[in-house]
Scaffold this motif. Structure first.
Motif, PDB file in Angstrom:
ATOM      1  N   UNK A 146      37.628 -10.610   2.595  1.00  0.00           N
ATOM      2  CA  UNK A 146      36.260 -10.297   2.198  1.00  0.00           C
ATOM      3  C   UNK A 146      36.033 -10.469   0.715  1.00  0.00           C
ATOM      4  N   UNK A 147      36.979  -9.981  -0.068  1.00  0.00           N
ATOM      5  CA  UNK A 147      36.854 -10.102  -1.522  1.00  0.00           C
ATOM      6  C   UNK A 147      36.971 -11.562  -1.958  1.00  0.00           C
ATOM      7  N   UNK A 148      37.856 -12.306  -1.294  1.00  0.00           N
ATOM      8  CA  UNK A 148      37.993 -13.723  -1.626  1.00  0.00           C
ATOM      9  C   UNK A 148      36.723 -14.501  -1.358  1.00  0.00           C
ATOM     10  N   UNK A 149      36.056 -14.153  -0.275  1.00  0.00           N
ATOM     11  CA  UNK A 149      34.792 -14.832   0.028  1.00  0.00           C
ATOM     12  C   UNK A 149      33.731 -14.495  -1.008  1.00  0.00           C
ATOM     13  N   UNK A 150      33.706 -13.253  -1.482  1.00  0.00           N
ATOM     14  CA  UNK A 150      32.749 -12.863  -2.520  1.00  0.00           C
ATOM     15  C   UNK A 150      33.021 -13.603  -3.833  1.00  0.00           C
ATOM     16  N   UNK A 151      34.316 -13.706  -4.192  1.00  0.00           N
ATOM     17  CA  UNK A 151      34.689 -14.355  -5.450  1.00  0.00           C
ATOM     18  C   UNK A 151      34.617 -15.877  -5.360  1.00  0.00           C
ATOM     19  N   UNK A 152      34.712 -16.398  -4.130  1.00  0.00           N
ATOM     20  CA  UNK A 152      34.783 -17.845  -3.971  1.00  0.00           C
ATOM     21  C   UNK A 152      36.140 -18.395  -4.338  1.00  0.00           C
ATOM     22  N   UNK A 153      37.182 -17.608  -4.112  1.00  0.00           N
ATOM     23  CA  UNK A 153      38.523 -18.081  -4.432  1.00  0.00           C
ATOM     24  C   UNK A 153      39.591 -17.075  -4.066  1.00  0.00           C
ATOM     25  N   UNK A 154      40.822 -17.546  -3.975  1.00  0.00           N
ATOM     26  CA  UNK A 154      41.984 -16.704  -3.716  1.00  0.00           C
ATOM     27  C   UNK A 154      43.069 -17.062  -4.731  1.00  0.00           C
ATOM     28  N   UNK A 155      44.191 -16.376  -4.638  1.00  0.00           N
ATOM     29  CA  UNK A 155      45.308 -16.676  -5.538  1.00  0.00           C
ATOM     30  C   UNK A 155      45.373 -15.716  -6.704  1.00  0.00           C
ATOM     31  N   UNK A 156      45.678 -16.232  -7.875  1.00  0.00           N
ATOM     32  CA  UNK A 156      45.936 -15.373  -9.036  1.00  0.00           C
ATOM     33  C   UNK A 156      44.712 -14.569  -9.457  1.00  0.00           C
ATOM     34  N   UNK A 157      43.518 -15.033  -9.089  1.00  0.00           N
ATOM     35  CA  UNK A 157      42.299 -14.323  -9.478  1.00  0.00           C
ATOM     36  C   UNK A 157      41.955 -13.185  -8.527  1.00  0.00           C
ATOM     37  N   UNK A 158      42.625 -13.132  -7.385  1.00  0.00           N
ATOM     38  CA  UNK A 158      42.314 -12.133  -6.364  1.00  0.00           C
ATOM     39  C   UNK A 158      43.452 -11.127  -6.258  1.00  0.00           C
ATOM     40  N   UNK A 159      43.151  -9.864  -6.478  1.00  0.00           N
ATOM     41  CA  UNK A 159      44.168  -8.814  -6.471  1.00  0.00           C
ATOM     42  C   UNK A 159      43.933  -7.843  -5.311  1.00  0.00           C
ATOM     43  N   UNK A 160      45.031  -7.361  -4.761  1.00  0.00           N
ATOM     44  CA  UNK A 160      44.962  -6.349  -3.725  1.00  0.00           C
ATOM     45  C   UNK A 160      44.846  -4.987  -4.390  1.00  0.00           C
ATOM     46  N   UNK A 161      43.678  -4.357  -4.259  1.00  0.00           N
ATOM     47  CA  UNK A 161      43.451  -3.049  -4.865  1.00  0.00           C
ATOM     48  C   UNK A 161      43.274  -1.974  -3.802  1.00  0.00           C
ATOM     49  N   UNK A 162      43.743  -2.247  -2.594  1.00  0.00           N
ATOM     50  CA  UNK A 162      43.557  -1.294  -1.500  1.00  0.00           C
ATOM     51  C   UNK A 162      44.306   0.007  -1.723  1.00  0.00           C
ATOM     52  N   UNK A 163      45.390  -0.028  -2.502  1.00  0.00           N
ATOM     53  CA  UNK A 163      46.158   1.192  -2.775  1.00  0.00           C
ATOM     54  C   UNK A 163      45.812   1.784  -4.138  1.00  0.00           C
ATOM     55  N   UNK A 164      44.845   1.179  -4.832  1.00  0.00           N
ATOM     56  CA  UNK A 164      44.497   1.617  -6.179  1.00  0.00           C
ATOM     57  C   UNK A 164      43.553   2.812  -6.120  1.00  0.00           C
ATOM     58  N   UNK A 165      43.843   3.835  -6.876  1.00  0.00           N
ATOM     59  CA  UNK A 165      42.993   5.023  -6.954  1.00  0.00           C
ATOM     60  C   UNK A 165      42.364   5.077  -8.337  1.00  0.00           C
ATOM     61  N   UNK A 166      41.033   5.040  -8.389  1.00  0.00           N
ATOM     62  CA  UNK A 166      40.341   5.085  -9.673  1.00  0.00           C
ATOM     63  C   UNK A 166      40.331   6.499 -10.236  1.00  0.00           C
ATOM     64  N   UNK A 226      39.687 -29.061  10.403  1.00  0.00           N
ATOM     65  CA  UNK A 226      38.825 -28.311  11.318  1.00  0.00           C
ATOM     66  C   UNK A 226      37.507 -27.898  10.683  1.00  0.00           C
ATOM     67  N   UNK A 227      37.398 -27.960   9.356  1.00  0.00           N
ATOM     68  CA  UNK A 227      36.181 -27.554   8.677  1.00  0.00           C
ATOM     69  C   UNK A 227      36.097 -26.070   8.409  1.00  0.00           C
ATOM     70  N   UNK A 228      37.224 -25.380   8.364  1.00  0.00           N
ATOM     71  CA  UNK A 228      37.239 -23.938   8.107  1.00  0.00           C
ATOM     72  C   UNK A 228      37.243 -23.660   6.608  1.00  0.00           C
ATOM     73  N   UNK A 229      36.475 -22.674   6.195  1.00  0.00           N
ATOM     74  CA  UNK A 229      36.385 -22.327   4.776  1.00  0.00           C
ATOM     75  C   UNK A 229      37.657 -21.668   4.270  1.00  0.00           C
ATOM     76  N   UNK A 230      38.293 -20.892   5.114  1.00  0.00           N
ATOM     77  CA  UNK A 230      39.465 -20.118   4.716  1.00  0.00           C
ATOM     78  C   UNK A 230      40.544 -20.272   5.778  1.00  0.00           C
ATOM     79  N   UNK A 231      41.803 -20.197   5.351  1.00  0.00           N
ATOM     80  CA  UNK A 231      42.906 -20.268   6.310  1.00  0.00           C
ATOM     81  C   UNK A 231      43.882 -19.123   6.048  1.00  0.00           C
ATOM     82  N   UNK A 232      44.349 -18.525   7.132  1.00  0.00           N
ATOM     83  CA  UNK A 232      45.403 -17.512   7.071  1.00  0.00           C
ATOM     84  C   UNK A 232      46.590 -18.051   7.853  1.00  0.00           C
TER      85      UNK A 232
END
Length: 254
Positions: free
Chosen positions: A228-248, A163-169
């Motif tokens: 959104x983060x995957x699009x910024x990094x240009x990749x998904x998988x082991x390099x992309x972490x879910x930090x939505x619950x992370x408190x700095x 289909x020419x899609x950049x990302x798939x869910x």
């Protein structure tokens, strides 16, 4: 017994622990076997798991829950359920005729709703997750939702490429267990390549099934954030972490 030790009846202890897990713990026994009630519950759960695997996919029901979003139907190369279960490789490849009829475009993402190993999970949860996620994707071009039958996760690679899609869910019914027959998984992949992309290139949200699992809003928020983060990094998988619950630490000091 010292002053700091408190005697807790064994029965009360197991009851307390069972409130925090769906695992079958502390069931007791009747002679050398499980009590009849728990044995019947186990048989019921086993039947539900078998039904989830073999129940037919109803794409019309999913489409009806998408609130008017455009859809397209496809099948994998597995022609029936028995072939699908015996030949996982065929569930990862598109039917050649269906591939030729897929729309193409310059899309940021395509959502694939796949029956997987639990059509029940898909029927109950997939449409709501798609709606909630798309509502959070301001500025994204979203392809028609693909409803895929006899599908494995990697079928999304073939669909996005065609289909020419950049990302798939890929929203897929997960393998049912003895405590959950309706668990939905969401697999996110950036620029998938059929036959080349591996599981290490994907991110997964598992156990989407309120009220006992991840809620729709929570899943959509995490998924949209990862996209959104995957699009910024240009990749998904082991390099992309879910930090939505992370408190700095800096946040805690404000």
């Amino acid at each position: 017994m010292t002053e700091t030790q408190i005697a807790v009846p064994v029965g009360d202890l197991w009851a307390t622990m069972r409130r925090h897990t769906q695992a079958r713990i502390g069931l007791g026994r009747a002679g050398s076997a499980l009590p009849t009630r728990h044995r019947l519950e186990l048989q019921t759960a086993h039947a539900a798991a078998r039904d989830a695997v073999h129940s037919p996919f109803e794409p019309e029901a999913v489409a009806a829950g998408l609130g008017g979003m455009p859809t397209v139907r496809v099948r994998s190369a597995a022609r029936d359920r028995l072939t699908y279960l015996q030949r996982p490789d065929l569930g990862r490849r598109l039917d050649a005729t269906d591939r030729a009829h897929l729309p193409t475009g310059d899309w940021d993402v395509v959502f694939v709703v796949a029956d997987g190993l639990s059509s029940r999970a898909v029927h109950e949860h997939a449409a709501a997750v798609v709606r909630e996620t798309v509502a959070r994707l301001a500025g994204w071009s979203v392809a028609p939702v693909v409803l895929a039958e006899q599908a494995r996760v990697a079928l999304g690679d073939d669909i996005a490429s065609a289909m020419g899609a950049t990302m798939v869910v890929v929203l897929v019914g997960e393998r049912p267990g003895m405590s959950a027959a309706d668990s939905l998984g969401a697999y996110l992949t950036y620029r998938p390549v059929p036959g080349v992309t591996t599981d290490a290139d994907r991110n997964c949200l598992s156990n989407i099934r309120p009220p006992l699992g991840l809620a729709y809003e929570g899943a959509a928020g995490k998924l949209a954030g990862l996209m959104g983060r995957g699009r910024e990094l240009g990749g998904t998988g082991v390099a992309l972490k879910d930090e939505s619950d992370h408190v700095r630490v800096s946040d805690q000091l404000l």
